[in-house]
Design a protein around this motif. Structure first.
Motif, short mmCIF file in Angstrom:
data_model
loop_
_atom_site.label_atom_id
_atom_site.label_comp_id
_atom_site.label_asym_id
_atom_site.label_seq_id
_atom_site.Cartn_x
_atom_site.Cartn_y
_atom_site.Cartn_z
N PRO A 159 -3.23 -0.76 -5.83
CA PRO A 159 -1.85 -0.44 -6.19
C PRO A 159 -0.99 -0.06 -4.99
N TYR A 160 -1.60 0.55 -3.98
CA TYR A 160 -0.81 0.92 -2.81
C TYR A 160 -0.39 -0.33 -2.03
N LEU A 161 -1.28 -1.29 -1.92
CA LEU A 161 -0.90 -2.55 -1.26
C LEU A 161 0.20 -3.26 -2.04
N LEU B 212 -8.80 -8.84 -3.15
CA LEU B 212 -7.88 -8.17 -2.23
C LEU B 212 -7.09 -9.15 -1.38
N ALA B 213 -7.62 -10.35 -1.16
CA ALA B 213 -6.97 -11.30 -0.26
C ALA B 213 -5.56 -11.64 -0.71
N ARG B 214 -5.32 -11.60 -2.01
CA ARG B 214 -3.99 -11.97 -2.53
C ARG B 214 -2.89 -11.03 -2.04
N HIS B 215 -3.25 -9.86 -1.56
CA HIS B 215 -2.26 -8.91 -1.08
C HIS B 215 -1.75 -9.25 0.32
N LEU C 38 -5.10 5.55 2.13
CA LEU C 38 -3.94 4.70 2.40
C LEU C 38 -2.62 5.28 1.91
N PRO C 39 -2.55 5.91 0.72
CA PRO C 39 -1.25 6.47 0.31
C PRO C 39 -0.67 7.50 1.27
N GLU C 40 -1.52 8.14 2.07
CA GLU C 40 -1.01 9.07 3.08
C GLU C 40 -0.20 8.36 4.15
#
Length: 238
Positions: free
Chosen positions: A118-120, A149-152, A227-229
């Motif tokens: 969701p963060y990506l 994940l590659a789709r991001h 990551l959200p940080e």
């Protein structure tokens, strides 16, 4: 506030986007007669990263770095691991090779923190161009696709495919060209201080350190645990 807004964010893969199933490696060592726990691997990671910093930072400061460096880190990591679990010298080579083979199996790297996808999505919705720059074995794009994940990402740069590893500036320059951005318009997020932050800085990118195992408590760069940080870091440089 920066006068040059960020347009692209690149990420390391291992220990930043995806993580290994260390408990399986620990169970394997235990089955070999050398009881091991996940924390033993984290301790080895901290030790290996310290050795890497000591070896690599002087080269980075001189502006000259080798095209391949992962062999040094993994050698230091594996030696620290077998020493920590009390393996006799006669068993070091065999056990180091066994663990190394486990890490080389790209499918071991399949753990994703729940906040990552969701963060990506959020970053892409905010207009950032996203990419991956990984020192890997040639199958990172395939693994990221397998994990959905590659789709991001607009690109996945795998060192084994392009022939050069971080921290060499060339691998960052490949990503910058593909994204169509200047170095100061890009940030790089990775977990290894010398390789990721040193390399990014050498290539002119902003570096952000993902330090989940506490390897770098005194790092002189932005440091995050998830990551959200990254939001608080981006607020200061965009």
């Amino acid at each position: 506030m920066s006068e040059t807004p960020l347009r692209a964010i690149f990420f390391d893969s291992g220990n930043t986007l995806i993580f290994p199933r260390l408990e399986e490696l620990a169970q394997d060592l235990t089955g070999q007669g050398f009881p091991a726990e996940v924390e033993d691997f984290h301790a080895a990671e901290r030790a290996g990263k310290q050795k890497l910093d000591e070896w690599l930072w002087p080269q980075i400061r001189q502006g000259e770095v080798p095209r391949t460096i992962d062999h040094f880190y993994w050698g230091a990591y594996l030696r620290a691991l077998v020493e920590r679990i009390g393996a006799p010298e006669s068993e070091h080579g065999r056990l180091m090779m066994r663990v190394a083979d486990g890490f080389r199996d790209i499918t071991l790297w399949s753990r994703i923190l729940p906040e990552t996808p969701p963060y990506l999505d959020k970053l892409r919705a905010e207009g950032y161009s996203l990419g991956v720059i990984s020192n890997s074995v040639g199958t990172m794009e395939e693994q990221l696709a397998r994990l959905d994940l590659a789709r991001h990402f607009e690109m996945v740069i795998d060192s084994a495919v392009v022939g050069v590893e971080k921290p060499h500036p060339e691998i960052f320059e490949i990503a910058l060209r593909r994204a169509g951005v200047e170095p100061r318009e890009a940030a790089f997020v990775g977990d290894t201080h010398a390789t990721d932050i040193g390399g990014a800085q050498l290539a002119g990118l902003r570096g952000v350190l993902m330090d989940r195992v506490g390897a770098y408590p005194n790092a002189a760069c932005p440091r995050i645990n998830s990551l959200p940080e990254l939001d608080s870091v981006l607020a200061k440089i965009t």
